[in-house]
Design a protein around this motif. Structure first.
Motif, short mmCIF file in Angstrom:
data_model
loop_
_atom_site.label_atom_id
_atom_site.label_comp_id
_atom_site.label_asym_id
_atom_site.label_seq_id
_atom_site.Cartn_x
_atom_site.Cartn_y
_atom_site.Cartn_z
N LEU A 1 0.86 -1.35 0.04
CA LEU A 1 -0.02 0.00 0.02
C LEU A 1 0.96 1.26 0.09
CD1 LEU A 1 -2.79 1.00 0.47
CD2 LEU A 1 -2.09 1.68 2.77
N GLY B 1 0.70 2.31 11.89
CA GLY B 1 -0.72 2.54 11.74
C GLY B 1 -1.37 3.62 11.15
N LEU B 2 -0.71 4.75 11.54
CA LEU B 2 -1.19 6.05 11.02
C LEU B 2 -0.69 6.30 9.74
CD1 LEU B 2 -1.06 8.27 14.09
CD2 LEU B 2 -2.84 7.15 13.28
N ILE C 1 -0.46 3.82 7.26
CA ILE C 1 -1.38 3.23 6.38
C ILE C 1 -2.67 4.20 6.29
CG2 ILE C 1 -2.92 1.29 6.26
CD1 ILE C 1 -0.76 -0.30 7.94
N VAL C 2 -3.31 4.37 7.12
CA VAL C 2 -4.46 5.55 7.20
C VAL C 2 -4.12 6.74 6.17
CG1 VAL C 2 -6.38 6.62 8.48
CG2 VAL C 2 -5.03 4.57 9.48
N LEU C 3 -3.01 7.32 6.50
CA LEU C 3 -2.77 8.44 5.98
C LEU C 3 -2.60 8.39 4.46
CD1 LEU C 3 -2.07 11.25 7.28
CD2 LEU C 3 0.32 10.97 6.68
N VAL D 1 -3.66 5.72 2.62
CA VAL D 1 -5.08 5.42 2.06
C VAL D 1 -5.76 6.69 1.78
CG1 VAL D 1 -7.38 4.35 2.42
CG2 VAL D 1 -5.12 3.11 3.02
N LEU D 2 -5.90 7.49 2.67
CA LEU D 2 -6.73 8.65 2.75
C LEU D 2 -6.08 9.79 1.69
CD1 LEU D 2 -7.90 9.57 6.38
CD2 LEU D 2 -9.22 8.41 4.46
N ALA E 1 -12.22 8.84 9.79
CA ALA E 1 -11.36 7.94 8.64
C ALA E 1 -12.28 7.12 7.80
CB ALA E 1 -10.65 7.04 9.75
N PRO F 1 -14.68 9.97 5.12
CA PRO F 1 -13.90 10.43 3.73
C PRO F 1 -13.84 9.43 2.60
CG PRO F 1 -12.71 11.18 5.60
CD PRO F 1 -13.84 10.14 6.34
N MET F 2 -13.90 8.19 2.99
CA MET F 2 -13.37 7.09 1.98
C MET F 2 -14.64 6.38 1.40
SD MET F 2 -10.25 5.44 3.90
CE MET F 2 -10.39 4.27 2.58
N ALA G 1 -7.44 1.01 5.87
CA ALA G 1 -7.56 2.14 6.84
C ALA G 1 -8.14 1.71 8.15
CB ALA G 1 -8.53 3.27 6.20
N LEU H 1 -5.90 1.68 11.74
CA LEU H 1 -6.48 2.54 12.99
C LEU H 1 -6.38 1.48 14.18
CD1 LEU H 1 -9.41 4.29 11.51
CD2 LEU H 1 -7.51 5.24 12.97
#
Lengths: 396, 297
Positions: free
Chosen positions: A309, A364-365, A367-369, A371-372, B83, B86-87, B98, B102
């Motif tokens: 990712l 973890g963050l 990954i989220v970042l 993806v977003l 989170a 927005p997806m 995501a 988290l």
């Protein structure tokens, strides 16, 4: 004129790339391909040829510039890159979410260890050569992947994610229980001996006056294997099968009437992906020399997903970049821990977080970042920078 | 026979915990078409909050559970807003990753407080037992079962007899049509996550009552996934039956497998739910009550 030449070459069935001529005329990166052959070529532009050569050259040069312990870390990263390429084939290219990659990595590691480890121990250790254990790990995991695939092929999307998650948890259970193969939980076992065709890779040697440490030799070896396997994967994804992968990912229902058999293609994707994971596991076991069953759990699967990712889905170079990034992340967070005031670097539990916890949170963050904000991963960022400078000073 | 009944009672109690978690998974799935892989971390935060309140601050157990329900429900709603909302429209893979990201981050924060020890929860039962006609049952198991029945019953009434419950069912059926009817789809998403978070907190608190919270507690929530799959991803009654089935399977395997099939290893019961899931999926790829996916080309 160029396009005529290209089509002529194509119809004549010759492989001579016509873009060599075009290259001399236009100094910049091509924005258009002038032939089908060029579009499909593995190094399809002059810039790509140069940058691949440059990066490979730098990777070789690193052998003599980095301290040995960093080289070991990089070797682990390169081995992980093979696994990440494998996961990217099934998840990025063929669109099948797999949380079970760690199981196949573990399977490869234990196959290699059983065949390749030496010395008396409680565990199976046949002491065979790398020319046996490496291909064996590759083939055996691939076969297991194909055998398990029919269950997975029936499922789509989230069902598949959960089932592969189950696979990894069942896998860890058996890795823990089969103590005569794996050494058991907490104890672990030794990896295979790093010997290929009778040549020990992990001892210091003198090549005609060039003294190389074992770490340097193993690093170079893993680098070569990784490049070879990355090239194979690149070839695969630009072949008929690779296009079938993409068709299945984009819409498997439509792919079916177009003459692509979803069952066979998905099964192939799982098979190749698992085989790559097996190769990665074998090399990881050989580099670290010690493997423990809990290491092949859900967190490793998540790590591999994070690699592809962060690197870039459906991108071979992205898989490599992501794997290296995730592998050196612990080292980065350790350095970061020294700079942050609230960190606990004494190990006394006094600070807010330890380096390990910071690493986990970061990861973890991240990954989220990604993806977003940047679903294209590192490769997406690179592409954006490139197209920015290509049309500089205009925005498009 | 006594052993069998005892095993079944234990199974029903473990199954109740899985049911609470599974209903949360299903609610989130029905509303937002997302499997919330951050659910384990929500459950862990719930259990941790209860442990913190009952032991460190000496708050009574039931008050602590309510407080932890509030905390986790809020956390879930925040996760949804920041989170997941927005997806909307992104690929399943991206959303799954995501929530996994988290989960890792939140679990580390909760795990930081737990440390390496087992954090006890001060609850009214401990490991006390009660004999019911020769069958010895742990009191906490009975409590868990009743709390589950209470929660699921309340949810049933909410869905069937409240205006907002109807709105949620409508949204699950067809988001656009629901929005056209004046339903705030965004609020339905938020409330789904809120309720799922609340259920996760209840599950976490009751699962750790008597035994305490440690670094492995979150694995319980992963075992609710087979329950969801066995029942079908989009079926609440499937979650109920799946959860109880998984609990009973786990309990029965734990008691009988070491004697009957020792080859499978000591703690096979812990992975038995996943094996059961494989077996069900071989026969029915969308679970027992799940809707078969019908797609148009």
């Amino acid at each position: 004129m160029n396009s005529n030449r290209g089509l002529a070459a194509l119809s004549a069935g010759r492989a001579r790339p016509p873009h060599v001529v075009a290259d001399r005329k236009v100094r910049h990166r091509h924005r258009m391909y002038t032939s089908y052959a060029q579009q499909r070529a593995i190094l399809n532009t002059g810039a790509r040829r140069k940058s691949v050569l440059l990066i490979a050259g730098m990777a070789v040069a690193l052998t003599f510039m980095m301290p040995d312990e960093d080289l070991v870390l990089l070797s682990v990263g390169l081995a992980a890159a093979i696994g990440a390429i494998g996961l990217n084939l099934v998840t990025g290219y063929a669109g099948q979410i797999s949380l079970g990659h760690a199981f196949f990595v573990g399977l490869g590691a234990y196959t290699a260890s059983c065949l390749g480890a030496t010395g008396p121990g409680r565990e199976v250790a046949l002491g065979w050569d790398g020319l046996v254990w490496f291909p064996a790990a590759f083939v055996l995991t691939g076969v297991v992947g194909v055998v398990l695939a029919p269950v997975a092929v029936r499922l789509r999307g989230l069902y598949l994610a959960i089932v592969t998650l189950g696979l990894v948890l069942i896998g860890v259970h058996f890795f823990r229980e089969l103590t005569h193969i794996t050494g058991g939980a907490g104890l672990g076992r030794s990896g295979p001996s790093f010997t290929f065709a009778g040549f020990e890779l992990d001892v210091d040697r003198n090549f005609l006056g060039l003294v190389m440490t074992g770490e340097q030799i193993s690093y170079l070896f893993v680098l070569i294997v990784m490049i070879a396997m990355a090239a194979c994967a690149s070839n695969l994804v630009r072949s008929r099968l690779g296009r079938a992968f993409a068709a299945i990912r984009d819409r498997d229902l439509v792919a079916d009437p177009m003459g692509i058999d979803p069952f066979r293609v998905k099964m192939t994707a799982f098979g190749v992906s698992s085989a790559y994971a097996g190769a990665a596991g074998a090399l990881l076991a050989a580099i670290t020399g010690y493997i423990e069953p809990s290491g092949f759990g859900l967190s490793m699967s998540i790590q591999y997903l994070a690699m592809i990712l962060l690197g870039g889905l459906a991108s071979i170079s992205g898989s490599i970049a992501g794997a290296l990034f995730i592998t050196v992340l612990p080292r980065l967070s350790q350095s970061l821990a020294g700079l942050l005031p609230f960190m606990d670097d004494s190990g006394s539990g006094a600070g807010l977080l330890t380096a390990f916890q910071l690493e986990q949170i970061l990861y973890g963050l991240l990954i989220v970042l990604f993806v977003l904000v940047e679903p294209g991963g590192l490769v997406g960022i690179w592409n954006r920078i490139r197209s920015y400078w290509r049309s500089f000073p205009f925005t498009y | 026979m006594t052993i069998l009944l005892q095993t079944l009672a234990t199974g029903l109690a473990i199954g109740s915990v899985y049911t609470l978690l599974a209903v949360g998974f299903v609610m989130i799935y029905k509303a937002t078409r997302v499997i919330n892989f951050a659910h384990p971390s929500l459950m862990l935060v719930g259990a941790t909050t209860t442990a913190l309140l009952t032991v460190q601050l000496s708050v009574p157990f039931f008050v602590s559970v309510l407080a932890s329900v509030a905390v986790v429900a809020l956390l879930a709603a925040v996760i949804e807003r920041l989170a997941v909302r927005p997806m909307i429209g992104k690929s399943v893979f991206a959303i799954v990753l995501a929530t996994i990201g988290l989960d890792v981050a939140v679990r580390v924060v909760a795990g930081r407080w737990i440390g390496n020890a087992v954090r006890p929860i001060r609850d009214p039962w401990g490991l006390d037992t009660v004999a019911m006609g020769g069958v010895i049952v742990q009191q906490r198991h009975i409590a868990t079962f009743f709390v589950m029945v209470l929660c699921v019953g309340a949810l049933y009434l909410f869905f069937q007899h409240s205006r907002f419950g109807l709105a949620m069912r409508a949204t699950a059926l067809d988001q656009e049509a629901a929005a056209v009817q004046g339903i705030s789809v965004g609020r339905v998403f938020a409330v789904s996550w809120l309720i799922a978070g609340a259920l996760a907190a209840v599950a976490g608190s009751f699962a750790s009552s008597g035994v305490g919270v440690d670094q492995q507690t979150w694995l319980i929530a992963l075992k609710a996934l087979p329950a969801v799959i066995i029942g079908g991803l989009d079926s609440i009654q499937g979650a109920l039956v799946g959860g109880l089935t998984v609990g009973i399977v786990e309990a029965v395997v734990a008691v009988y497998q070491p004697g009957a099939i020792p080859v499978l290893g000591q703690s096979f019961a812990l992975v038995a739910p996943y094996v059961a899931m494989f077996l069900v999926l071989l026969v029915r790829p969308f679970g027992i009550w799940g809707t078969r996916e019908v797609e148009r080309v």
